[in-house]
Enzyme design. Structure first.
Site, PDB file in Angstrom:
ATOM      1  N   LEU A 146     -93.491 -70.576  70.715  1.00 38.65           N
ATOM      2  CA  LEU A 146     -93.814 -69.380  71.495  1.00 38.65           C
ATOM      3  C   LEU A 146     -93.735 -69.690  72.987  1.00 38.65           C
ATOM      4  O   LEU A 146     -93.278 -68.860  73.787  1.00 38.65           O
ATOM      5  CB  LEU A 146     -95.211 -68.873  71.135  1.00 38.65           C
ATOM      6  N   GLN A 186     -98.884 -67.820  63.271  1.00 43.68           N
ATOM      7  CA  GLN A 186    -100.328 -68.030  63.217  1.00 43.68           C
ATOM      8  C   GLN A 186    -100.784 -69.005  64.295  1.00 43.68           C
ATOM      9  O   GLN A 186    -101.851 -68.859  64.882  1.00 43.68           O
ATOM     10  CB  GLN A 186    -100.725 -68.574  61.842  1.00 43.68           C
ATOM     11  N   GLY A 187     -99.966 -70.041  64.511  1.00 45.14           N
ATOM     12  CA  GLY A 187    -100.312 -71.041  65.504  1.00 45.14           C
ATOM     13  C   GLY A 187    -100.345 -70.444  66.898  1.00 45.14           C
ATOM     14  O   GLY A 187     -99.974 -69.291  67.117  1.00 45.14           O
ATOM     15  N   GLY A 188    -100.744 -71.232  67.852  1.00 46.65           N
ATOM     16  CA  GLY A 188    -100.948 -70.705  69.188  1.00 46.65           C
ATOM     17  C   GLY A 188     -99.844 -71.083  70.154  1.00 46.65           C
ATOM     18  O   GLY A 188     -98.700 -71.312  69.773  1.00 46.65           O
ATOM     19  N   HIS A 214     -91.975 -76.570  57.479  1.00 46.92           N
ATOM     20  CA  HIS A 214     -93.420 -76.563  57.691  1.00 46.92           C
ATOM     21  C   HIS A 214     -94.081 -77.187  56.470  1.00 46.92           C
ATOM     22  O   HIS A 214     -93.743 -76.857  55.329  1.00 46.92           O
ATOM     23  CB  HIS A 214     -93.938 -75.142  57.905  1.00 46.92           C
ATOM     24  N   ALA A 231     -89.164 -64.383  73.008  1.00 48.30           N
ATOM     25  CA  ALA A 231     -88.106 -64.746  73.947  1.00 48.30           C
ATOM     26  C   ALA A 231     -87.349 -63.517  74.433  1.00 48.30           C
ATOM     27  O   ALA A 231     -87.135 -63.341  75.643  1.00 48.30           O
ATOM     28  CB  ALA A 231     -87.149 -65.737  73.287  1.00 48.30           C
ATOM     29  N   ARG A 253     -94.551 -82.988  62.015  1.00 49.82           N
ATOM     30  CA  ARG A 253     -94.330 -82.125  60.861  1.00 49.82           C
ATOM     31  C   ARG A 253     -93.312 -82.678  59.872  1.00 49.82           C
ATOM     32  O   ARG A 253     -93.474 -82.533  58.660  1.00 49.82           O
ATOM     33  CB  ARG A 253     -93.868 -80.736  61.330  1.00 49.82           C
ATOM     34  N   HIS A 276     -88.791 -73.661  58.194  1.00 51.17           N
ATOM     35  CA  HIS A 276     -89.636 -72.973  59.166  1.00 51.17           C
ATOM     36  C   HIS A 276     -88.948 -72.703  60.495  1.00 51.17           C
ATOM     37  O   HIS A 276     -89.010 -71.589  61.013  1.00 51.17           O
ATOM     38  CB  HIS A 276     -90.885 -73.807  59.403  1.00 51.17           C
ATOM     39  N   ARG A 293     -89.659 -80.251  66.233  1.00 50.33           N
ATOM     40  CA  ARG A 293     -90.454 -79.483  67.197  1.00 50.33           C
ATOM     41  C   ARG A 293     -91.933 -79.830  67.112  1.00 50.33           C
ATOM     42  O   ARG A 293     -92.515 -79.899  66.020  1.00 50.33           O
ATOM     43  CB  ARG A 293     -90.274 -77.982  66.961  1.00 50.33           C
ATOM     44  N   ASP A 350     -77.817 -64.395  62.692  1.00 48.79           N
ATOM     45  CA  ASP A 350     -76.815 -63.459  63.205  1.00 48.79           C
ATOM     46  C   ASP A 350     -76.322 -63.817  64.611  1.00 48.79           C
ATOM     47  O   ASP A 350     -75.122 -63.781  64.886  1.00 48.79           O
ATOM     48  CB  ASP A 350     -77.376 -62.038  63.212  1.00 48.79           C
ATOM     49  N   GLU A 400    -103.811 -79.499  67.431  1.00 45.54           N
ATOM     50  CA  GLU A 400    -102.870 -79.467  66.316  1.00 45.54           C
ATOM     51  C   GLU A 400    -102.144 -80.803  66.226  1.00 45.54           C
ATOM     52  O   GLU A 400    -102.251 -81.654  67.113  1.00 45.54           O
ATOM     53  CB  GLU A 400    -101.888 -78.302  66.476  1.00 45.54           C
ATOM     54  N   LYS A 440     -82.776 -55.497  65.405  1.00 49.14           N
ATOM     55  CA  LYS A 440     -82.204 -55.369  64.061  1.00 49.14           C
ATOM     56  C   LYS A 440     -83.027 -54.423  63.184  1.00 49.14           C
ATOM     57  O   LYS A 440     -82.481 -53.629  62.421  1.00 49.14           O
ATOM     58  CB  LYS A 440     -82.114 -56.749  63.423  1.00 49.14           C
TER      59      LYS A 440
END
Length: 499
Positions: free
Chosen positions: A377, A43-45, A226, A11, A271, A336, A371, A205, A110, A31
């Site tokens: 992503l 790992q996921g797409g 997760h 992002a 999930r 997660h 989610r 933060d 998925e 940071k």
């Protein structure tokens, strides 16, 4: 316009690049080192590359269903309608997504997706590939990068009506960086919990700084756990949703596929459902459940298939003493992803003029109460680009109405604060399964700790203060939501402790 972007995941990097391409002067505050954070660990797409039977409308329906109906349809429409363009942009920037022998992008399947629509890179190293490409683009630009620079607070004008920059802590001490607009892209707050897939520096933060500046924050009660983290000593290691998407199963100590007890879709349920099913089954049998990938290919080809499709998972499981081509591996849930965060409109604007938020730090409304896999992503890329496009019109949002949790009327005796104690408290009482009594106890403990904390002077003590502030807001939000929905689940019996 001078723009500061805080955070360098998908992002933040996308926002910085788009802002620079629009002619703004951009400083990127990181940071740690550039190329770190949560994005490289993904790992996921990236969901959104549609096949002939799929569509953006179907993706939107899946997103809203996974979000337990609480997703903002307008935000979801933006995500799915602009997602394909952002994936194409990643390709142009050099992200090497996996392809079939004929050159077409491969689409994976998925949990909770109606169709295969997820593109991956390096099998199970999508985040790392995206991070490398975007970091290279930043390094090739004239964006000013401040590494090892910690966000202490937002700077407000004399009337506290507008952001004018940030206060940071570096090896040389505190300093102020001034800007016309600030984009928060600092990620979530996974270090609130004993078990998390998040890096050690994900300590809320940006959300904490926004809270102190008076920005509206909401939906913090929706923390996604997760379902499948490798249950082994060492740093938590995520076993991707894509493994179950390919057909791996969850089994109990008798080899039975128990996930269907909780949902008709079994291992491919949303999930939050799968994570709770695993937690309950593990508590019932007093042992970890197992993920069985031995069903993914014929015995003679299985080892090669797993190594080719999931090279990172294959390497790490073997390093930790498991041969998942021969036997199921133990898995457990872990914190997660934070669905809530700083409230934004569809262009990243917050309730404080000049302040924008994108990625996991933001609450765009896309994810609702839970989610959908591989939307994170995508959300970072889509809304990072939109925030950059909105910098010239930085009007603030109106403050939304809030629901307050019951106040803490009595302070409890509490042991001295440690980060580990806070993490265990949140895991036990504001984790997968919650009770009013447990959450009330957690808030009282957090209140006591906050009253006795000295002013922070180091990065570690600033992180502790941020975690306590976000923990208080999370527990308060959870207490204010009086019925179960999505990732917020009120247990009818005492919560499962120490899972």
């Amino acid at each position: 316009m001078n723009v500061i972007v805080v955070g360098a995941g998908v992002a933040g990097l996308t926002a910085a690049l788009h802002a620079r391409e629009r002619g703004h002067r951009v400083a990127l505050v990181v940071k740690g080192a550039l190329g770190g954070g949560s994005t490289p660990l993904a790992q996921g797409g990236v969901a959104g590359w549609y096949g002939p039977d799929d569509s953006a409308a179907t993706h939107a329906a899946d997103t809203i269903q996974a979000g337990a109906g609480l997703s903002d349809p307008a935000a979801v429409d933006v995500l799915v309608s602009e997602g394909t363009a952002r994936i194409a942009e990643m390709l142009e920037r050099g992200v090497d997504f996996d392809r079939s022998p004929d050159g077409a992008l491969l689409r994976g399947h998925e949990a909770a997706h109606a169709f295969p629509r997820i593109v991956h890179a390096g099998g199970d190293a999508t985040g790392a590939a995206i991070s490398r490409a975007l970091v290279a683009a930043v390094q090739a630009s004239d964006i000013v990068v401040h590494e090892h620079t910690f966000l202490c607070d937002l700077l407000l004008g004399e009337d506290s009506a507008r952001v004018r920059g940030i206060r940071v802590l570096t090896a040389d001490g505190e300093q102020e960086l001034l800007a016309d607009a600030v984009i928060i892209a600092t990620g979530g707050a996974g270090q609130l919990f004993t078990r998390t897939t998040n890096p050690l520096d994900v300590t809320g933060d940006g959300i904490a700084a926004a809270l102190r500046a008076g920005a509206a924050v909401t939906d913090l009660e929706f923390v996604q756990f997760h379902p499948t983290i490798l249950a082994s000593p060492g740093e938590p290691f995520l076993v991707s949703e894509a493994v179950r998407g390919e057909g791996a199963t969850l089994i109990d100590d008798e080899g039975r596929r128990f996930a269907f007890d909780a949902h008709p879709d079994g291992e491919l349920a949303p999930r939050d459902v799968v994570a709770r099913a695993i937690a309950r089954q593990a508590a019932e049998q007093h042992a970890d459940v197992r993920l069985d990938a031995t069903v993914l290919s014929t015995p003679d080809m299985l080892a090669k298939t797993l190594a080719r499709r999931f090279p990172t998972i294959d390497r790490v499981t073997r390093e930790r003493g498991f041969d998942w081509a021969r036997e199921p591996i133990p898995v457990t849930p872990a914190a997660h992803y934070l669905m809530g965060g700083i409230v934004t409109d569809l262009d990243g604007r917050t309730s404080v003029p000049g302040l924008f938020a994108v990625g996991e730090a933001a609450r765009t409304g896309v994810h609702g109460a839970n989610r959908l896999a591989s939307n994170s992503l995508l959300e970072g890329a889509v809304f990072g680009a939109r925030a950059a496009a909105a910098l010239d019109t930085p009007a603030a949002l109106p403050q939304p109405a809030t629901v307050d949790a019951p106040g803490v009327h009595a302070l409890v005796d509490a042991p001295p604060f440690t980060r580990a104690a806070l993490q265990q408290l949140m895991w036990d009482h504001v984790g997968l399964l919650r009770t009013v009594e447990g959450m009330t106890h957690a808030r009282a403990m957090i209140t006591r700790w906050r009253k006795t904390m000295p002013l922070p002077t180091t990065v570690a003590t600033h992180e502790d203060a941020n975690l306590l502030l976000v923990a208080d807001a999370t527990a308060s939000a959870a207490l204010a939501r009086t019925s179960s929905v999505g990732a917020h689940h009120l247990a009818p019996a005492p919560a499962l402790i120490g899972l």
